[in-house]
Structure formats: C-alpha cells, structure tokens
Motif scaffolding. Sequence first.
Motif, mmCIF file in Angstrom:
data_model
loop_
_atom_site.group_PDB
_atom_site.id
_atom_site.type_symbol
_atom_site.label_atom_id
_atom_site.label_comp_id
_atom_site.label_asym_id
_atom_site.label_seq_id
_atom_site.Cartn_x
_atom_site.Cartn_y
_atom_site.Cartn_z
ATOM 1 N N HIS A 56 0.815 -1.214 0.000
ATOM 2 C CA HIS A 56 0.000 0.000 0.000
ATOM 3 C C HIS A 56 0.854 1.271 0.000
ATOM 4 C CE1 HIS A 56 -3.013 -2.947 1.231
ATOM 5 N NE2 HIS A 56 -3.936 -2.054 0.952
ATOM 6 N N ARG A 57 2.088 1.152 -0.368
ATOM 7 C CA ARG A 57 2.947 2.345 -0.362
ATOM 8 C C ARG A 57 2.441 3.353 -1.385
ATOM 9 N NH1 ARG A 57 6.994 2.377 -4.375
ATOM 10 N NH2 ARG A 57 7.039 0.483 -5.646
ATOM 11 N N ASP A 58 2.529 4.615 -1.019
ATOM 12 C CA ASP A 58 2.048 5.706 -1.872
ATOM 13 C C ASP A 58 3.165 6.150 -2.804
ATOM 14 O OD1 ASP A 58 0.867 8.010 -2.942
ATOM 15 O OD2 ASP A 58 -0.292 8.318 -1.118
ATOM 16 N N ARG A 59 2.855 6.241 -4.096
ATOM 17 C CA ARG A 59 3.854 6.680 -5.078
ATOM 18 C C ARG A 59 4.023 8.193 -5.086
ATOM 19 N NH1 ARG A 59 2.364 1.298 -5.001
ATOM 20 N NH2 ARG A 59 3.533 0.108 -6.564
ATOM 21 N N ASP A 60 3.134 8.914 -4.427
ATOM 22 C CA ASP A 60 3.200 10.369 -4.376
ATOM 23 C C ASP A 60 4.278 10.792 -3.382
ATOM 24 O OD1 ASP A 60 2.855 13.066 -4.320
ATOM 25 O OD2 ASP A 60 0.733 13.023 -3.787
ATOM 26 N N LEU A 61 5.328 11.449 -3.873
ATOM 27 C CA LEU A 61 6.458 11.825 -3.018
ATOM 28 C C LEU A 61 6.078 12.860 -1.967
ATOM 29 C CD1 LEU A 61 9.339 12.031 -5.649
ATOM 30 C CD2 LEU A 61 8.806 10.173 -4.085
ATOM 31 N N THR A 62 4.945 13.534 -2.166
ATOM 32 C CA THR A 62 4.528 14.540 -1.187
ATOM 33 C C THR A 62 3.621 13.952 -0.114
ATOM 34 O OG1 THR A 62 2.587 15.177 -2.492
ATOM 35 C CG2 THR A 62 4.658 16.323 -2.965
ATOM 36 N N ASP A 63 3.329 12.668 -0.210
ATOM 37 C CA ASP A 63 2.392 12.054 0.735
ATOM 38 C C ASP A 63 2.883 10.669 1.146
ATOM 39 O OD1 ASP A 63 0.132 11.863 2.306
ATOM 40 O OD2 ASP A 63 -1.065 10.951 0.715
ATOM 41 N N LEU A 64 4.092 10.615 1.683
ATOM 42 C CA LEU A 64 4.674 9.350 2.101
ATOM 43 C C LEU A 64 4.397 9.116 3.587
ATOM 44 C CD1 LEU A 64 8.140 9.483 0.297
ATOM 45 C CD2 LEU A 64 6.142 8.151 -0.339
ATOM 46 N N HIS A 65 3.595 8.091 3.873
ATOM 47 C CA HIS A 65 3.285 7.754 5.271
ATOM 48 C C HIS A 65 3.350 6.246 5.459
ATOM 49 C CE1 HIS A 65 2.047 11.877 6.112
ATOM 50 N NE2 HIS A 65 1.306 11.847 5.026
ATOM 51 N N PRO A 66 4.535 5.636 5.256
ATOM 52 C CA PRO A 66 4.626 4.179 5.425
ATOM 53 C C PRO A 66 4.358 3.734 6.851
ATOM 54 C CG PRO A 66 6.804 5.148 5.141
ATOM 55 C CD PRO A 66 5.818 6.228 4.845
ATOM 56 N N ALA A 67 4.674 4.575 7.832
ATOM 57 C CA ALA A 67 4.431 4.200 9.224
ATOM 58 C C ALA A 67 2.935 4.047 9.476
ATOM 59 C CB ALA A 67 5.029 5.239 10.162
ATOM 60 N N ARG A 68 2.141 4.953 8.925
ATOM 61 C CA ARG A 68 0.691 4.867 9.080
ATOM 62 C C ARG A 68 0.157 3.575 8.457
ATOM 63 N NH1 ARG A 68 -2.272 9.767 6.457
ATOM 64 N NH2 ARG A 68 -1.028 10.838 8.047
ATOM 65 N N SER A 69 0.648 3.261 7.270
ATOM 66 C CA SER A 69 0.214 2.032 6.599
ATOM 67 C C SER A 69 0.651 0.801 7.384
ATOM 68 C CB SER A 69 0.797 1.968 5.176
ATOM 69 O OG SER A 69 0.278 2.999 4.371
ATOM 70 N N TYR A 70 1.859 0.857 7.937
ATOM 71 C CA TYR A 70 2.353 -0.307 8.687
ATOM 72 C C TYR A 70 1.465 -0.602 9.892
ATOM 73 C CZ TYR A 70 5.330 -3.562 11.141
ATOM 74 O OH TYR A 70 5.785 -4.689 11.772
ATOM 75 N N TRP A 71 1.200 0.410 10.693
ATOM 76 C CA TRP A 71 0.425 0.162 11.917
ATOM 77 C C TRP A 71 -1.023 -0.170 11.595
ATOM 78 C CZ3 TRP A 71 3.231 -1.438 15.428
ATOM 79 C CH2 TRP A 71 4.472 -0.861 15.715
ATOM 80 N N ARG A 72 -1.547 0.354 10.492
ATOM 81 C CA ARG A 72 -2.890 -0.058 10.067
ATOM 82 C C ARG A 72 -2.876 -1.536 9.670
ATOM 83 N NH1 ARG A 72 -6.419 -0.210 5.530
ATOM 84 N NH2 ARG A 72 -8.537 0.324 6.154
ATOM 85 N N GLY A 73 -1.834 -1.944 8.942
ATOM 86 C CA GLY A 73 -1.699 -3.347 8.573
ATOM 87 C C GLY A 73 -1.541 -4.245 9.783
ATOM 88 N N TRP A 74 -0.838 -3.756 10.797
ATOM 89 C CA TRP A 74 -0.658 -4.565 12.011
ATOM 90 C C TRP A 74 -1.996 -4.740 12.730
ATOM 91 C CZ3 TRP A 74 -1.262 -4.932 17.201
ATOM 92 C CH2 TRP A 74 -0.460 -5.881 17.863
ATOM 93 N N ARG A 75 -2.772 -3.669 12.849
ATOM 94 C CA ARG A 75 -4.073 -3.766 13.521
ATOM 95 C C ARG A 75 -5.017 -4.707 12.773
ATOM 96 N NH1 ARG A 75 -3.273 1.833 13.881
ATOM 97 N NH2 ARG A 75 -4.719 2.155 12.157
ATOM 98 N N LEU A 76 -4.998 -4.645 11.461
ATOM 99 C CA LEU A 76 -5.899 -5.475 10.665
ATOM 100 C C LEU A 76 -5.481 -6.944 10.657
ATOM 101 C CD1 LEU A 76 -6.444 -3.190 7.532
ATOM 102 C CD2 LEU A 76 -8.131 -3.728 9.302
ATOM 103 N N ASN A 77 -4.186 -7.194 10.685
ATOM 104 C CA ASN A 77 -3.692 -8.541 10.390
ATOM 105 C C ASN A 77 -3.067 -9.274 11.567
ATOM 106 O OD1 ASN A 77 -4.299 -8.379 7.546
ATOM 107 N ND2 ASN A 77 -2.558 -6.997 7.335
ATOM 108 N N ALA A 78 -2.968 -8.650 12.730
ATOM 109 C CA ALA A 78 -2.286 -9.301 13.854
ATOM 110 C C ALA A 78 -2.966 -10.613 14.238
ATOM 111 C CB ALA A 78 -2.233 -8.353 15.053
#
Length: 208
Positions: A56-78
Amino acid sequence: MIHTLLTVEALLLVAASPGLAALLLLGPAPANLPLAAVCLLPLGPATAAALYALDHRDRDLTDLHPARSYWRGWRLNAVPALKLWTPLLAWLTVIAFTLTHFTATGLPGWWAVLLAAVGVGSLLWGAHALVLTALFAFRARDTARLAGYFLFRHGRATLAAASLLVLTAAGTAVLTEALPALLAAPLLLSLLHSSRPVIAETQEDFTA
C-alpha cells in the motif's frame, strides 16, 4: 522507495523486538526450540504488517506515510496472522526437534530427508499464507487452503520464495545471523513482487 523500505524495516524490528530480544538470550541447545518458537510469535503479525505497508505504499512523493500504513496493517492482520503463524511455528518446532534428536528415533536416514523437505514445504506454504493474510480478509481456514493451492498452482512464485529462502539461509550461514532481520524489508518486497500472479488470481477468482 528507500524511505519506505527503511521505515518498514525499522517498524518490523520494533514490532517483533520483544520476541527477538528474548531470542538473543536463548542458547543454541535443541531443548530451547519450543521457547524459540514462542519468541518468534510476534514476527508473524510484524511480517504481515510489513507486507501490507509495502503493498500500500504511496507513489506520491509529497504524501509518504509508510508508518501509518504499517500500523494499520498490524491492527488489521495481527490476529489473522497469528491464527496461521502459531500452528506453523508449532509444526516447524516438532520437525526441528525431531531432526536434532534424529539418532534417538531409530528411523532410517531417508526419514530425515523427508522431514527436512516437509519443513521447507511448510515454510513456502507459510510465505503464501502471510501474503494472502496481509492483503485479503479471508477466514484462516480459507487462507490455509488457498496457500496450499497456490503452492503448486503458481510454481514460479513458489520457486521464487524458495530462492529467497535459500539466499537468506546462505547469507545467514556465511555472514551473520542478524542478516534476515537487517534485510527483512527488501526480502519481503521481493516476495511481494514474485507473488503478483497469486495476488492477481486471488483478486479475480476468490473475491467479490
């Protein structure tokens, strides 16, 4: 990409750190294998979250939030990841314990080869299962069945996962035991790319 990989790598290590820290305190004795499996439990959800964030990484260089995606993925998939990761670790622990005490079993030598092959096959099944868990919301038993189906259905994806496994094992043996942890994000990105046929077929045939 570099920013995403570094962030996901750091967060994966943070999420898995309780188990990894305890693992460092264990000795290499075969009797510690069950404890080592318990220490590796946090690694399943951490890996699933990393796969989710990389996908789910964002290709937009002005909107990079991998940490947000990571913790969302952790909550959904733990929880879904643990439902598959826990029995996989238990099964691999049984195989590893049997192999380390193989002389005491009195079984012929080809049984050891068979057990090792079953262990490798289980790891490859686990790779497919974690990818499916990270990206889709199936029941655990359905994910397990799909992972087994894709193990043979998409031989190239399975071979790619096997080559990553061999590369990691060789690097660990030659260089350092910390190599899988240090290169976890690039390895998972490679796994994700090699699993694209599996992901595409799942989206087309097994989702509404």
